[in-house]
Scaffold this motif. Structure first.
Motif, mmCIF file in Angstrom:
data_model
loop_
_atom_site.group_PDB
_atom_site.id
_atom_site.type_symbol
_atom_site.label_atom_id
_atom_site.label_comp_id
_atom_site.label_asym_id
_atom_site.label_seq_id
_atom_site.Cartn_x
_atom_site.Cartn_y
_atom_site.Cartn_z
ATOM 1 N N THR A 109 0.839 -1.212 0.000
ATOM 2 C CA THR A 109 0.000 0.000 0.000
ATOM 3 C C THR A 109 0.870 1.257 0.000
ATOM 4 O OG1 THR A 109 -1.679 -1.256 1.215
ATOM 5 C CG2 THR A 109 -1.946 1.146 1.165
ATOM 6 N N ARG A 125 -6.478 3.829 6.104
ATOM 7 C CA ARG A 125 -5.358 2.945 6.449
ATOM 8 C C ARG A 125 -5.733 1.999 7.591
ATOM 9 N NH1 ARG A 125 -0.466 3.977 4.109
ATOM 10 N NH2 ARG A 125 -0.343 1.739 4.416
ATOM 11 N N GLY A 126 -5.347 0.759 7.436
ATOM 12 C CA GLY A 126 -5.667 -0.244 8.450
ATOM 13 C C GLY A 126 -7.093 -0.775 8.350
ATOM 14 N N GLU A 175 -4.747 -5.443 -2.047
ATOM 15 C CA GLU A 175 -5.492 -6.542 -1.405
ATOM 16 C C GLU A 175 -5.947 -7.570 -2.439
ATOM 17 O OE1 GLU A 175 -5.311 -3.608 -0.051
ATOM 18 O OE2 GLU A 175 -5.137 -4.009 2.089
ATOM 19 N N SER A 207 -8.647 -3.057 6.794
ATOM 20 C CA SER A 207 -9.008 -4.471 6.642
ATOM 21 C C SER A 207 -9.629 -5.047 7.913
ATOM 22 C CB SER A 207 -7.782 -5.314 6.276
ATOM 23 O OG SER A 207 -7.252 -4.881 5.060
HETATM 24 N N1 ASP Z 1 -3.413 -2.273 3.118
HETATM 25 C C1 ASP Z 1 -4.118 -1.234 3.835
HETATM 26 C C2 ASP Z 1 -3.131 -0.414 4.649
HETATM 27 O O1 ASP Z 1 -1.957 -0.687 4.601
HETATM 28 C C3 ASP Z 1 -5.213 -1.767 4.698
HETATM 29 C C4 ASP Z 1 -4.784 -2.642 5.842
HETATM 30 O O2 ASP Z 1 -3.627 -3.034 5.940
HETATM 31 O O3 ASP Z 1 -5.635 -2.966 6.675
HETATM 32 O O4 ASP Z 1 -3.527 0.517 5.280
#
Ligand code: ASP
Ligand code: MG
Length: 237
Positions: free
Chosen positions: A47, A150-151, A74, A153
């Motif tokens: 990402t 971000r984050g 993803e 998932s």
């Molecule tokens: N790939 C995305 C990120 O790095 C979502 C995730 O990791 O949850 O933010």
């Protein structure tokens, strides 16, 4: 037999060997008699790499195209993980956020989930396959791809677990261990194997960066049993 949603973060799927390890863990969970739905993040730093490339090309990349770009990370990991599970003799089907019915508002880059209609995921597990869903992404009312921040998932996993009425949502963390406090700051911090939902909510409310905050809110709203697990203790990882 339980319906388990497992979420694996970027460093749990950082390369092909790591993806194979996750596949073994998924298959072991299934062989133990569970139905498994997996949510994955993008591999390693994918990402960030995609963000860097967009920044190099444009000072102000259009938000809509940014989300199409970022959702690609993803998609790579979900497809490879489904293949790796298949290699172990267990049928697996990969789904993008849109295919998994993750519906969002139109705030590109920080969209909120407004509903989940996981028909294809439900059908896949009914047929005995493992469903592997791309985290962090959905689709808005004009059928554009959106990302959840971000984050994000974690939030995909919890929302999917709620929609499928899963027995548990297991979030495997990207770190080597979970501690009662930051061990660099609090020397008496203890290593712990797993957190209950209450503990997770309490720690998140106190500012612990264990989970995407929306995921915690979603879990609270829909009463999703959340287990945060350290990959370190997961044995196979
Ligand atoms: N790939 C995305 C990120 O790095 C979502 C995730 O990791 O949850 O933010
Ligand atoms: Mg990531």
């Amino acid at each position: 037999m339980a319906l388990v949603v497992q979420k694996y973060g970027g460093s749990s799927v950082s390369d092909v060997e790591a993806i194979r390890r996750v596949a073994r863990r998924v298959v072991a969970t299934r062989k133990a008699g569970n139905t498994v739905v997996v949510v994955v993040s993008a591999m390693g730093d994918t990402t960030d790499d995609l963000l860097d490339m967009a920044d190099a090309i444009s000072a102000r990349p259009p938000a809509r195209e940014m989300d199409i770009l970022l959702s690609a990370g993803e998609r790579i990991s979900m497809a490879l993980l489904a293949m790796a599970i298949g290699e172990l003799g267990v049928p697996a089907r990969a789904y993008t956020g849109a295919q998994a019915g993750v519906l969002t508002d139109s705030k590109y880059g920080r969209a909120s989930i407004v509903g989940v209609i996981p028909e294809r995921v439900a059908r896949a597990i009914q047929m005995g396959a493992v469903a592997v869903v791309a985290g962090f992404q959905g689709i808005n009312e004009v059928e554009d791809v959106t990302t959840l921040g971000r984050g994000g998932s974690d939030t995909t996993a919890v929302a999917l677990a709620a929609a499928l009425n899963a027995d548990v949502c297991e979030i495997y963390t990207d770190v080597d261990g979970l501690f009662t406090a930051d061990p660099r700051i609090v020397p008496t911090a203890r290593r712990i194997e797993a957190l209950s939902s209450e503990e997770t909510l309490e720690m998140a409310a106190n500012g612990a960066k264990i989970l995407h905050l929306r995921a915690v809110e979603y879990a609270r709203r829909f009463g999703v049993p959340l287990h945060v697990r350290s990959s370190f203790f997961a044995g196979l990882l």
